[in-house]
Design an enzyme around this catalytic site. Structure first.
Site, PDB file in Angstrom:
ATOM      1  N   HIS A   1      19.494   0.985  -6.276  1.00 31.94           N
ATOM      2  CA  HIS A   1      18.242   1.371  -5.607  1.00 31.94           C
ATOM      3  C   HIS A   1      18.405   1.637  -4.121  1.00 31.94           C
ATOM      4  CE1 HIS A   1      18.243  -2.820  -4.324  1.00 31.94           C
ATOM      5  NE2 HIS A   1      17.338  -2.497  -3.425  1.00 31.94           N
TER       6      HIS A   1
HETATM    7  C1  UD1 Z   1      12.802  -2.414  -0.641  1.00 31.98           C
HETATM    8  C2  UD1 Z   1      13.568  -3.015   0.550  1.00 31.98           C
HETATM    9  C3  UD1 Z   1      14.953  -3.462   0.094  1.00 31.98           C
HETATM   10  C4  UD1 Z   1      14.870  -4.350  -1.132  1.00 31.98           C
HETATM   11  C5  UD1 Z   1      14.081  -3.633  -2.212  1.00 31.98           C
HETATM   12  C6  UD1 Z   1      13.938  -4.459  -3.472  1.00 31.98           C
HETATM   13  C7  UD1 Z   1      13.066  -2.017   2.748  1.00 31.98           C
HETATM   14  C8  UD1 Z   1      13.573  -1.129   3.822  1.00 31.98           C
HETATM   15  N1  UD1 Z   1      13.780  -2.038   1.609  1.00 31.98           N
HETATM   16  O1  UD1 Z   1      13.488  -1.223  -1.029  1.00 31.98           O
HETATM   17  O2  UD1 Z   1      15.563  -4.180   1.131  1.00 31.98           O
HETATM   18  O3  UD1 Z   1      16.175  -4.619  -1.592  1.00 31.98           O
HETATM   19  O4  UD1 Z   1      12.773  -3.335  -1.694  1.00 31.98           O
HETATM   20  O5  UD1 Z   1      13.456  -3.671  -4.517  1.00 31.98           O
HETATM   21  O6  UD1 Z   1      12.073  -2.685   2.914  1.00 31.98           O
HETATM   22  N2  UD1 Z   1       8.139   2.356  -5.577  1.00 31.98           N
HETATM   23  C9  UD1 Z   1       7.242   2.372  -6.619  1.00 31.98           C
HETATM   24  N3  UD1 Z   1       6.571   1.215  -6.909  1.00 31.98           N
HETATM   25  C10 UD1 Z   1       6.762   0.079  -6.209  1.00 31.98           C
HETATM   26  C11 UD1 Z   1       7.665   0.081  -5.145  1.00 31.98           C
HETATM   27  C12 UD1 Z   1       8.356   1.217  -4.849  1.00 31.98           C
HETATM   28  O7  UD1 Z   1       7.053   3.373  -7.283  1.00 31.98           O
HETATM   29  O8  UD1 Z   1       6.133  -0.935  -6.555  1.00 31.98           O
HETATM   30  C13 UD1 Z   1       8.905   3.580  -5.268  1.00 31.98           C
HETATM   31  C14 UD1 Z   1       8.206   4.533  -4.351  1.00 31.98           C
HETATM   32  O9  UD1 Z   1       8.587   5.817  -4.684  1.00 31.98           O
HETATM   33  C15 UD1 Z   1       8.789   4.160  -3.004  1.00 31.98           C
HETATM   34  C16 UD1 Z   1      10.217   3.832  -3.372  1.00 31.98           C
HETATM   35  O10 UD1 Z   1      10.128   3.229  -4.659  1.00 31.98           O
HETATM   36  O11 UD1 Z   1       8.684   5.180  -2.069  1.00 31.98           O
HETATM   37  C17 UD1 Z   1      10.912   2.912  -2.427  1.00 31.98           C
HETATM   38  O12 UD1 Z   1      10.184   1.706  -2.291  1.00 31.98           O
HETATM   39  P1  UD1 Z   1      10.299   0.871  -0.915  1.00 31.98           P
HETATM   40  O13 UD1 Z   1       9.530  -0.387  -1.003  1.00 31.98           O
HETATM   41  O14 UD1 Z   1      10.024   1.757   0.249  1.00 31.98           O
HETATM   42  O15 UD1 Z   1      11.827   0.544  -0.839  1.00 31.98           O
HETATM   43  P2  UD1 Z   1      12.785  -0.118  -1.925  1.00 31.98           P
HETATM   44  O16 UD1 Z   1      13.800   0.882  -2.273  1.00 31.98           O
HETATM   45  O17 UD1 Z   1      12.034  -0.761  -3.041  1.00 31.98           O
END
Ligand code: UD1
Length: 360
Positions: free
Chosen positions: A203
């Site tokens: 991820h």
């Molecule tokens: C975040 C953390 C990372 C952690 C990870 C655990 C930061 C910079 N990164 O990364 O350190 O290891 O969480 O999972 O804070 N999305 C969904 N549903 C959700 C959450 C995310 O669809 O419930 C999708 C969206 O498209 C979003 C993307 O995942 O834009 C990224 O989510 P985001 O929370 O920005 O970062 P993570 O990659 O989850």
């Protein structure tokens, strides 16, 4: 009053032991959820598995760029702090939620306590490294999980007086849930046989931002599959899932996928795998604690305690071969200390000891 801030799946899992300890001691607290993670499987399912009660406050920020997410959390949080006037804010780890929380509290002169302080990959291209380093710099209480983490903080000039080595709360969480995972039917439901499958997770931004990044990993997986001859199981993080769908990327046929998996099922999946290939920080710790063969799909780790059995291979096939040979020849050990399962007790002891200061 103590305020606790969570926002993502790993923060929910790793703060759960602290929440439980506060509940056990009947210490009042305010649980704030930024909703950085909000999908059912990344949020509600994890709350259910951990039997945690609903947060007191939802900030509802959702997804966005780093600046959007961090900014939105700060703006929403400021109002909550002005209303509830907490005496201390406890944050965890290295996410945008963590940094936004620490900055907002500090500017309102609310002391910050950082759980999982002092981890360093020294790779400042990772957003997590920026978040954790800056949070440590402005925290008043630094709960370092290990001596190695404490050493990093001391080297950066942080006063030893504010650092407490607690063990990692992931050890507490795993102990509290390992038994429950034996009731999981996940393996059976997905036709997986014990010790005859590889678990993959990906991820990180650096591994999933482009088609080339993902295809490099597929080349590694294909190589690993030819050697190991077992199926691969890949619970997809929503970030990776949406990218694969958007780009119409076809997965190799030996890889079975599922949506993100709940905590209890994930422990079952990890416990029974032949190998875990991951770029997650928490999974490195969990696989290591479960003594499951482990390779990290990155070029660095901020978890050096796991290195006796955690091979940092990136997408390099030769490094995979050397690591798998080491496992076959039993030249790995699981003697690195991540904690003794009492991290939450130590954290709450310190918060409670500072009675006057934090209005407990
Ligand atoms: C975040 C953390 C990372 C952690 C990870 C655990 C930061 C910079 N990164 O990364 O350190 O290891 O969480 O999972 O804070 N999305 C969904 N549903 C959700 C959450 C995310 O669809 O419930 C999708 C969206 O498209 C979003 C993307 O995942 O834009 C990224 O989510 P985001 O929370 O920005 O970062 P993570 O990659 O989850």
């Amino acid at each position: 009053m103590i305020a606790l801030l969570i926002g993502t799946r790993p923060e929910i899992i790793k703060m759960a032991p602290v929440v439980r300890e506060l509940v056990k001691r009947r210490i009042p607290f305010l649980l704030i959820h930024s909703n950085q993670h909000y999908s059912k499987e990344m949020d509600a399912d994890i709350f259910n598995d951990l039997q945690l009660s609903e947060p007191d406050v939802h900030l509802g920020v959702g997804s966005g760029t780093h600046a959007e997410q961090t900014g939105k959390i700060m703006i929403a949080l400021e109002g909550v702090f002005l209303q509830h006037k907490p005496d201390v804010l406890v944050v965890h780890g290295d996410t945008n939620t963590t940094l936004a929380g620490a900055l907002t509290a500090k500017k309102l002169h609310i002391p910050v306590a950082h759980v999982e302080a002092g981890l360093r990959s020294h790779d400042y291209l990772m957003p997590e490294e920026v978040n954790r380093t800056l949070t440590d710099r402005i925290s008043d209480i630094l709960f370092a999980p290990t001596n190695a983490a404490k050493k990093n903080l001391v080297l950066e000039g942080i006063s030893e007086k504010s650092i407490i080595v607690t063990g990692n709360t992931i050890v507490d969480a795993l102990r509290q849930h390992k038994k429950l995972s034996t009731q999981s039917t996940f393996l059976h439901d997905h036709s997986l046989k014990e010790h005859e499958y590889v678990v993959v997770t990906l991820h990180r931004e650096e591994n999933t931002a482009t088609r080339t990044d993902i295809e490099k990993m597929f080349a590694l997986f294909t190589h690993a599959h030819m050697r190991m001859k077992v199926p691969f199981f890949w619970p997809l993080h929503p970030r990776t899932k949406s990218f694969i769908e958007k780009e119409d990327i076809i997965l190799p046929d030996f890889i079975q996928t599922s949506p993100a998996v709940g905590y209890i099922d994930m422990i079952a999946l990890l416990s029974n795998a032949s190998l875990v290939l991951t770029d997650s920080g928490g999974l490195q710790e969990e696989a290591y604690l479960l003594h499951t063969p482990l390779m990290t799909l990155r070029t660095s780790t901020e978890r050096p305690e796991t290195l006796s059995a955690n091979f940092i291979i990136g997408s390099d096939r030769e490094k995979f071969d050397r690591a798998w040979d080491a496992y076959i020849q039993h030249t790995v050990g699981w003697d690195g200390g991540l904690g003794d399962g009492n991290a939450a007790v130590r954290i709450v002891d310190i918060l409670e000891d500072s009675k006057g200061a934090y209005g407990i």
